[in-house]
Design a protein around this motif. Structure first.
Motif, PDB file in Angstrom:
ATOM      1  N   SER A  28       0.828   2.205   0.839  1.00 38.40           N
ATOM      2  CA  SER A  28      -0.039   2.465   1.986  1.00 38.40           C
ATOM      3  C   SER A  28       0.672   2.118   3.290  1.00 38.40           C
ATOM      4  CB  SER A  28      -1.329   1.645   1.876  1.00 38.40           C
ATOM      5  OG  SER A  28      -1.038   0.258   1.998  1.00 38.40           O
ATOM      6  N   ARG A  29       0.246   2.754   4.351  1.00 42.40           N
ATOM      7  CA  ARG A  29       0.797   2.435   5.664  1.00 42.40           C
ATOM      8  C   ARG A  29       0.391   1.035   6.108  1.00 42.40           C
ATOM      9  NH1 ARG A  29       0.054   6.966  10.102  1.00 42.40           N
ATOM     10  NH2 ARG A  29       1.360   5.418  11.142  1.00 42.40           N
ATOM     11  N   SER A  30      -0.779   0.591   5.696  1.00 46.57           N
ATOM     12  CA  SER A  30      -1.191  -0.763   6.061  1.00 46.57           C
ATOM     13  C   SER A  30      -0.281  -1.797   5.403  1.00 46.57           C
ATOM     14  CB  SER A  30      -2.646  -0.989   5.649  1.00 46.57           C
ATOM     15  OG  SER A  30      -2.811  -0.810   4.252  1.00 46.57           O
ATOM     16  N   TRP A  31       0.126  -1.545   4.161  1.00 47.88           N
ATOM     17  CA  TRP A  31       1.085  -2.441   3.490  1.00 47.88           C
ATOM     18  C   TRP A  31       2.396  -2.480   4.272  1.00 47.88           C
ATOM     19  CZ3 TRP A  31       5.891  -1.033   1.640  1.00 47.88           C
ATOM     20  CH2 TRP A  31       6.568  -1.992   0.875  1.00 47.88           C
ATOM     21  N   MET A  32       2.871  -1.301   4.657  1.00 48.18           N
ATOM     22  CA  MET A  32       4.123  -1.218   5.404  1.00 48.18           C
ATOM     23  C   MET A  32       3.992  -1.940   6.753  1.00 48.18           C
ATOM     24  SD  MET A  32       5.866   2.242   6.933  1.00 48.18           S
ATOM     25  CE  MET A  32       4.409   2.462   7.967  1.00 48.18           C
ATOM     26  N   SER A  33       2.906  -1.702   7.472  1.00 51.27           N
ATOM     27  CA  SER A  33       2.716  -2.318   8.789  1.00 51.27           C
ATOM     28  C   SER A  33       2.599  -3.835   8.686  1.00 51.27           C
ATOM     29  CB  SER A  33       1.458  -1.744   9.454  1.00 51.27           C
ATOM     30  OG  SER A  33       1.575  -0.352   9.618  1.00 51.27           O
ATOM     31  N   LEU A  34       1.924  -4.307   7.642  1.00 52.78           N
ATOM     32  CA  LEU A  34       1.757  -5.750   7.464  1.00 52.78           C
ATOM     33  C   LEU A  34       3.101  -6.441   7.260  1.00 52.78           C
ATOM     34  CD1 LEU A  34       0.020  -8.283   6.998  1.00 52.78           C
ATOM     35  CD2 LEU A  34      -0.121  -7.616   4.572  1.00 52.78           C
ATOM     36  N   HIS A  35       3.929  -5.893   6.383  1.00 44.33           N
ATOM     37  CA  HIS A  35       5.221  -6.529   6.100  1.00 44.33           C
ATOM     38  C   HIS A  35       6.202  -6.353   7.262  1.00 44.33           C
ATOM     39  CE1 HIS A  35       4.512  -7.854   2.002  1.00 44.33           C
ATOM     40  NE2 HIS A  35       3.853  -6.722   1.797  1.00 44.33           N
ATOM     41  N   ARG A  36       6.066  -5.253   7.970  1.00 40.81           N
ATOM     42  CA  ARG A  36       6.930  -5.071   9.143  1.00 40.81           C
ATOM     43  C   ARG A  36       6.587  -6.102  10.219  1.00 40.81           C
ATOM     44  NH1 ARG A  36       6.192   0.576  11.803  1.00 40.81           N
ATOM     45  NH2 ARG A  36       4.203  -0.434  12.270  1.00 40.81           N
ATOM     46  N   ALA A  37       5.334  -6.467  10.337  1.00 34.96           N
ATOM     47  CA  ALA A  37       4.903  -7.407  11.372  1.00 34.96           C
ATOM     48  C   ALA A  37       5.129  -8.862  10.984  1.00 34.96           C
ATOM     49  CB  ALA A  37       3.426  -7.179  11.693  1.00 34.96           C
ATOM     50  N   THR A  38       5.123  -9.161   9.685  1.00 32.98           N
ATOM     51  CA  THR A  38       5.169 -10.565   9.258  1.00 32.98           C
ATOM     52  C   THR A  38       6.480 -10.971   8.591  1.00 32.98           C
ATOM     53  OG1 THR A  38       4.136  -9.978   7.129  1.00 32.98           O
ATOM     54  CG2 THR A  38       2.670 -10.606   8.949  1.00 32.98           C
TER      55      THR A  38
END
Length: 267
Positions: free
Chosen positions: A33-43
């Motif tokens: 999911s894009r949310s998974w990608m965005s979460l790990h990119r941010a953290t």
């Protein structure tokens, strides 16, 4: 990383990202999911750095590839939607979904087929629904398309010459030629004009046509045109290093005063 996302899926995501430079398409291809990608990119700083490195690698490779906007075979479509290489001139270059009125491999092929049939850039643009400005911008942006354009133009030039020869016995009939894409017929005069316009590029004869001449519409345009010509004359006199430069300068000053005295003073 979450336990739900396997190492194989993560590896597939980065492999797709390095090939396409597109985060959304890489996530779809790896089924994350894009949310998974965005979460790990941010953290996760390491995750973000790895993503940036993959995007940079994709951008450099796509800019250097020889086949222009056509992606490699494995990335020509996703979920039934056509993909194309997008972005140059300092912008992010990536493989993305083809948008409306965008140059795609299929649009390029149809345009070049039309150009090879009629040697008429304007007609080929109308046949594929693209503007001439967009066509010339695409020509200047992608070297591969430039080469194929020139080859199609040379082929269309020969086809038009043959059509004129076959049409010689009926000089007032429209010029007929074979084509798979519907293109409006042209008159003999139009065909001859096209040959004259493109002979410089195809046969290296003469000069390419410049901008069409337009009569000035207002007095301001008239005086601006005269002032421009006088400036060019002044530069020419200086460059030629006349025996008496002062005399040339005085003659130029007299000409400028005479012109400005005949109408509205220049502002």
């Amino acid at each position: 990383m979450t336990r739900k996302t396997s190492p194989a899926r993560i590896a597939a995501f980065f492999r797709a990202l390095e090939e396409t430079g597109n985060q959304t398409i890489a996530a779809e291809a790896a089924r994350v999911s894009r949310s998974w990608m965005s979460l790990h990119r941010a953290t996760d700083p390491d995750f973000r750095a790895r993503m940036e490195a993959a995007i940079t690698a994709a951008r450099e490779r796509l800019r250097a590839q020889a086949n222009g906007v056509e992606p490699v075979a494995t990335w020509r479509a996703i979920n039934g939607e056509e993909l194309a290489v997008r972005g140059t001139n300092g912008r992010r270059t990536q493989i993305a979904r083809a948008r409306l009125n965008q140059w795609t491999p299929r649009t390029e092929a149809r345009f070049l087929a039309a150009l090879a049939a009629c040697c008429n850039v304007a007609a080929a643009c109308r046949a594929v629904g693209m503007s001439q400005a967009a066509a010339y911008n695409h020509y200047n942006r992608w070297p591969d398309f430039e080469q194929r354009w020139d080859a199609a133009l040379a082929e269309g030039y020969q086809a038009l010459e043959l059509a004129l020869i076959e049409n010689a016995g009926r000089a007032f009939a429209p010029v007929a030629y074979d084509q798979d894409i519907p293109i409006e017929p042209m008159s003999v005069d139009q065909a001859i004009t096209l040959l004259a316009q493109h002979q410089a590029r195809v046969h290296k004869i003469g000069k390419r046509p410049g901008r069409p001449f337009r009569m000035p519409r207002t007095s301001e345009e008239v005086f601006a045109s005269i002032a421009h010509k006088l400036d060019r004359l002044e530069k020419k006199l200086r460059a030629e290093a006349a025996p008496d430069p002062a005399a040339g300068r005085r003659a130029l000053d007299r000409g400028m005063r005479a012109v400005r005295g005949t109408g509205k003073p220049a502002r």
